[in-house]
Design an enzyme around this catalytic site. Structure first.
Site, PDB file in Angstrom:
ATOM      1  N   ARG A  73       0.817  -1.228   0.000  1.00 29.40           N
ATOM      2  CA  ARG A  73       0.000   0.000   0.000  1.00 29.40           C
ATOM      3  C   ARG A  73       0.846   1.271   0.000  1.00 29.40           C
ATOM      4  O   ARG A  73       0.343   2.365   0.302  1.00 29.40           O
ATOM      5  CB  ARG A  73      -0.968   0.031   1.185  1.00 29.40           C
ATOM      6  CG  ARG A  73      -1.962  -1.130   1.236  1.00 29.40           C
ATOM      7  CD  ARG A  73      -2.824  -1.164  -0.026  1.00 29.40           C
ATOM      8  NE  ARG A  73      -3.936  -2.092   0.076  1.00 29.40           N
ATOM      9  CZ  ARG A  73      -3.908  -3.351  -0.363  1.00 29.40           C
ATOM     10  NH1 ARG A  73      -2.791  -3.831  -0.917  1.00 29.40           N
ATOM     11  NH2 ARG A  73      -4.966  -4.127  -0.251  1.00 29.40           N
ATOM     12  N   LEU A  74       2.118   1.159  -0.334  1.00 31.05           N
ATOM     13  CA  LEU A  74       2.987   2.341  -0.423  1.00 31.05           C
ATOM     14  C   LEU A  74       2.953   2.867  -1.859  1.00 31.05           C
ATOM     15  O   LEU A  74       3.949   2.853  -2.587  1.00 31.05           O
ATOM     16  CB  LEU A  74       4.419   1.992   0.011  1.00 31.05           C
ATOM     17  CG  LEU A  74       4.549   1.495   1.452  1.00 31.05           C
ATOM     18  CD1 LEU A  74       6.002   1.145   1.785  1.00 31.05           C
ATOM     19  CD2 LEU A  74       4.028   2.555   2.426  1.00 31.05           C
TER      20      LEU A  74
END
Length: 213
Positions: free
Chosen positions: A192-193
């Site tokens: 989720r970066l």
């Protein structure tokens, strides 16, 4: 609901966005992403969510089709008397959202909206299939109707009217241009970066920077 949607997960993988290698203006990159989306998403590659607000400031969103873009903006067509047409007449600002799951990419666009010229709307209308032209006359978009039969009967009447004559563009139907003041590119990444690069137009010049995911 038989399935807990909170447990739905998927990984995102994609090429990284590096702000040092981004173009000075956003539209070339948008064109590149759109071209790939049309190849990977097929006929839905130009689908976008159009978000508007009404006089009370309440938001409304629906999916429409992008029908063109150039240095001046992005174009779509609609009934001027529809809900979105009324909203844009009162608040000529909109947000566009493109989501291309096969590429793990999203693009968000915000900007001023204006009607295109009658000549431009006429030219696009003439390029439409016959049934689509007829539909512009049949559909009193966003108006409450009694049932499906009412719509089908109206269609049959218009088919008879235009069976032996050319269909011209209704004056209540035409194109809009969204002139971007903000374009944000989102590229999915593991953990989720995600990569987010935003362009903002200030004093007729574009500036871009990275946002936290």
């Amino acid at each position: 609901m038989t399935r807990n949607i909170a447990d739905i997960r998927r990984d995102y993988e994609g090429g990284k966005l590096d702000e040092s290698n981004m173009p000075s203006e956003p539209m070339p990159l948008f064109d590149e992403w759109l071209t790939l989306a049309l190849e990977s998403e097929g006929l839905d590659g130009n689908a976008m969510t159009l978000s508007t607000v009404d006089r009370q400031g309440l938001p409304h969103a629906r999916v429409v089709l992008l029908k063109g873009n150039d240095e001046q903006g992005l174009y779509f067509y609609s009934n001027y008397h529809s809900h979105k047409g009324s909203e844009l007449a009162n608040v000529p600002q909109a947000a566009l959202t493109f989501w291309w799951p096969s590429l793990d990419r999203q693009v968000r666009i915000e900007g001023h909206v204006s009607k295109i010229s009658k000549k431009e709307s006429d030219a696009y209308f003439e390029s439409r299939p016959w049934d689509s032209k007829l539909g512009a006359w049949v559909a009193t978009q966003s108006v409450v109707i009694p049932d499906r039969e009412w719509l089908e009967e109206r269609e049959q009447r218009y088919r008879q009217v235009y069976s032996e004559q050319e269909i011209h563009r209704p004056i209540h139907w035409g194109g809009y241009r969204v002139e971007p003041s903000m374009i944000e590119f989102w590229q999915g990444q593991p953990s989720r970066l995600h990569d987010r690069i935003r362009y903002e137009k200030r004093d007729d010049e574009w500036h871009h920077f990275r946002l936290a995911p």
